[in-house]
Design an enzyme around this catalytic site. Structure first.
Site: not given
Ligand code: TRP
Length: 335
Positions: A118, A200, A203
């Site tokens: 991140k 993966k 969303k």
């Protein structure tokens, strides 16, 4: 003979409200959460505090939190049987995380792969919350003395950290926390992106064709499957290297309950087009009742808010016991 009342073990898990859940969240996590309500004392929450570690549009975050909560209910999480709440409604979480922060080490937090990923992705906003994210998560878990925590592979390291932290705290201050175990259901299917089947389904993917939102319309779902990236062969078989087809077979299998062998047989000699349509239809059929229930719930704001309030109250009562114990142990003067 004296009867011994069997107390159920506690399962706890959280999900971030960073957008409508995907088919991946549904197949990989929430269907299992729903099933576990049979055998465990379950606690599920919307991890809105965790979402703040990445910049959010405030109005969107509020909307997504309402929606995520309604979606949990629409997916069969029953607030009568399980504890369902919003993390920020229960202030013990933030308090617990401060106390735990003082037992967490810079070194171990710096080794977290999610932090590294991140930080690279949001290089302009490497905030302290991103760094201590796993400590907040540890508090979520430890406050409820959870026995098991179902998490995906991406959260496994955070769970290991939680165990280490609980053991360390218990060692220094005396036994306060139950050391939780991970829970990795056999059926926990890993759903991949429809546009890049080696990563993966997420969303937060910038390309909406990469994921199925569980609120997508029937036609949208079918079109996204039509456009799903596959290989240039023609055979519908589950085989190493056929990531796109493998993903579609997995999805179809979970949606229909058919085995891989049955699916290969069903589509023998048929092209990818026919198969993609069948997968799209199966997914659309399965999600229809969830979408209907979601639409019913989201129109009933009062019910959602009441249910959130009841959940928060119950969560507070349970978590406060652990928090108070921890506060006493570390030497805070209790009022
Ligand atoms: N970090 C988790 C995720 O992004 C969400 C989460 C927050 C969580 N607190 C938790 C999961 C406690 C399990 C237990 O997926």
């Amino acid at each position: 003979m004296e009867e011994v009342r069997q107390v159920k073990q506690r399962i706890l898990s959280g999900i971030q409200p960073t957008g409508v859940f995907t088919l991946g969240n549904y197949m990989g996590a929430i269907t299992n959460w729903e099933q576990m309500q049979e055998d465990y004392d379950c606690a599920y929450f919307i991890a809105d505090l965790h979402s703040l570690t990445v910049r959010q549009e405030p109005a969107q975050l509020r909307k997504h939190t309402m929606e995520a909560f309604a979606l949990l209910l629409a997916c069969g999480i029953d607030p009568e049987r399980s504890l369902v709440f919003v993390q920020s409604h229960v202030h013990t979480h933030a308090e617990m995380s401060w106390i735990l922060n003082c037992s967490a080490l810079m070194g171990e937090l710096g080794r977290m792969t999610q932090f590294k990923d991140k930080s690279a992705k949001h290089a302009d906003n490497i905030n302290a919350g991103l760094f201590t994210y796993p400590v907040l998560m540890a508090g979520d878990i430890l406050l409820y003395q959870a026995d098991y925590v179902p998490v995906g592979a991406d959260q496994k390291q955070h769970l290991e950290f939680t165990r280490d932290l609980a053991e360390r705290f218990n060692h220094f201050y005396g036994n306060v926390f139950k050391v939780p175990d991970g829970y990795f259901p056999k059926a926990g299917a890993r759903v991949m992106s429809l546009q890049d089947p080696t990563s993966k389904m997420s969303k937060s993917d910038p390309n909406p064709n990469a994921y199925i939102s569980i609120l997508d319309d029937r036609n949208v779902i079918i079109n996204k499957f039509k456009r799903a990236v596959t290989d240039s062969e023609t055979e519908i078989v589950y085989r190493e290297g056929k990531d796109g087809i493998n993903n579609l077979i997995t999805i179809y299998s979970v949606m229909t309950g058919k085995s891989f062998a049955e699916i290969e047989k069903e589509f023998e000699g048929k092209g990818y087009g026919v198969f993609k349509l069948a997968v799209g239809e199966a997914v659309a059929d399965k999600l229809q009742p969830i979408r209907d229930e979601f639409n019913r719930l989201i129109a009933d704001k009062k019910y959602i808010e009441e249910t959130m309030a009841v959940g928060a109250e119950r969560a507070y009562k349970i978590s406060r016991r652990t928090l108070d114990k921890a506060k006493k142990k570390v030497g805070l003067l209790m009022p």
